[in-house]
Design a protein around this motif. Structure first.
Motif, short mmCIF file in Angstrom:
data_model
loop_
_atom_site.label_atom_id
_atom_site.label_comp_id
_atom_site.label_asym_id
_atom_site.label_seq_id
_atom_site.Cartn_x
_atom_site.Cartn_y
_atom_site.Cartn_z
N PRO A 1 0.82 -1.22 0.00
CA PRO A 1 0.00 0.00 0.00
C PRO A 1 0.86 1.27 0.00
CG PRO A 1 -0.23 -1.19 2.08
CD PRO A 1 0.67 -1.98 1.21
N ARG A 2 0.27 2.35 -0.47
CA ARG A 2 0.93 3.66 -0.49
C ARG A 2 0.25 4.54 0.57
NH1 ARG A 2 4.19 6.55 -3.90
NH2 ARG A 2 4.27 4.79 -5.32
N TYR A 3 1.06 5.36 1.26
CA TYR A 3 0.56 6.22 2.32
C TYR A 3 0.93 7.67 2.06
CZ TYR A 3 -0.24 2.00 5.04
OH TYR A 3 -0.70 0.78 5.47
N THR A 4 0.08 8.56 2.52
CA THR A 4 0.38 9.98 2.54
C THR A 4 0.77 10.34 3.96
OG1 THR A 4 -1.19 10.47 0.77
CG2 THR A 4 -0.56 12.31 2.20
N VAL A 5 1.93 10.95 4.11
CA VAL A 5 2.43 11.36 5.43
C VAL A 5 2.48 12.88 5.44
CG1 VAL A 5 4.32 11.20 7.08
CG2 VAL A 5 3.80 9.24 5.58
N GLU A 6 1.76 13.50 6.36
CA GLU A 6 1.74 14.96 6.49
C GLU A 6 2.59 15.34 7.70
OE1 GLU A 6 -1.61 17.90 8.00
OE2 GLU A 6 -2.06 17.11 6.00
N ILE A 7 3.54 16.24 7.46
CA ILE A 7 4.44 16.65 8.54
C ILE A 7 4.34 18.15 8.78
CG2 ILE A 7 6.06 14.77 8.08
CD1 ILE A 7 7.54 17.87 7.23
N SER A 8 4.79 18.55 9.94
CA SER A 8 4.93 19.97 10.28
C SER A 8 6.41 20.19 10.57
CB SER A 8 4.09 20.30 11.51
OG SER A 8 4.28 21.64 11.89
N ARG A 9 7.00 21.18 9.87
CA ARG A 9 8.43 21.44 10.03
C ARG A 9 8.67 22.93 10.26
NH1 ARG A 9 11.82 19.89 4.99
NH2 ARG A 9 10.77 21.71 4.18
N THR A 10 9.50 23.24 11.23
CA THR A 10 9.93 24.61 11.49
C THR A 10 11.42 24.70 11.19
OG1 THR A 10 8.30 24.82 13.25
CG2 THR A 10 10.07 26.44 13.22
N GLU A 11 11.80 25.68 10.37
CA GLU A 11 13.20 25.84 10.00
C GLU A 11 13.73 27.21 10.40
OE1 GLU A 11 14.64 23.48 6.21
OE2 GLU A 11 13.14 24.96 5.70
N THR A 12 15.00 27.26 10.71
CA THR A 12 15.72 28.51 10.86
C THR A 12 16.60 28.65 9.63
OG1 THR A 12 15.72 28.29 13.26
CG2 THR A 12 17.35 29.79 12.30
N ILE A 13 16.42 29.75 8.89
CA ILE A 13 17.16 29.97 7.64
C ILE A 13 17.98 31.24 7.79
CG2 ILE A 13 16.95 30.32 5.15
CD1 ILE A 13 14.16 28.99 5.37
N THR A 14 19.23 31.19 7.36
CA THR A 14 20.14 32.33 7.46
C THR A 14 20.40 32.90 6.06
OG1 THR A 14 21.22 31.23 9.32
CG2 THR A 14 22.40 33.07 8.31
N TYR A 15 20.34 34.22 5.96
CA TYR A 15 20.59 34.93 4.70
C TYR A 15 21.72 35.93 4.89
CZ TYR A 15 16.05 33.27 3.02
OH TYR A 15 15.01 32.48 2.62
N SER A 16 22.42 36.20 3.80
CA SER A 16 23.42 37.26 3.75
C SER A 16 22.94 38.26 2.70
CB SER A 16 24.78 36.68 3.35
OG SER A 16 25.73 37.71 3.21
N VAL A 17 22.90 39.54 3.07
CA VAL A 17 22.42 40.57 2.13
C VAL A 17 23.14 41.88 2.40
CG1 VAL A 17 20.45 41.21 3.61
CG2 VAL A 17 20.35 41.70 1.17
N GLU A 18 23.56 42.55 1.32
CA GLU A 18 24.14 43.88 1.45
C GLU A 18 23.00 44.87 1.64
OE1 GLU A 18 26.65 44.77 -1.85
OE2 GLU A 18 28.12 43.25 -1.30
N ALA A 19 23.12 45.74 2.64
CA ALA A 19 22.04 46.68 2.93
C ALA A 19 22.59 47.90 3.65
CB ALA A 19 20.98 46.00 3.79
#
Length: 53
Positions: free
Chosen positions: A2-20
């Motif tokens: 059988p095939r299953y659908t798995v629903e997840i909840s994910r929280t990420e911390t993302i780092t950016y570099s930007v000239e400003a």
């Protein structure tokens, strides 16, 4: 098998570099002009698992 659908909840911390000209300018422009320099999953949980069809 059988095939299953798995629903997840994910929280990420993302780092950016930007000239400003200021912290406020960087906050306003990071998605448009920034370069993603890192990411880390802070939390991950399975919300549901359901059998398809």
């Amino acid at each position: 098998m059988p095939r299953y659908t798995v629903e997840i909840s994910r929280t990420e911390t993302i780092t950016y570099s930007v000239e400003a000209t200021s912290a406020e300018d960087a906050e306003a422009r990071y998605l448009m002009d920034g370069e993603e320099t890192g990411s880390e999953t802070a939390s991950l949980s399975v919300e549901s698992v359901t059998e398809e069809g």
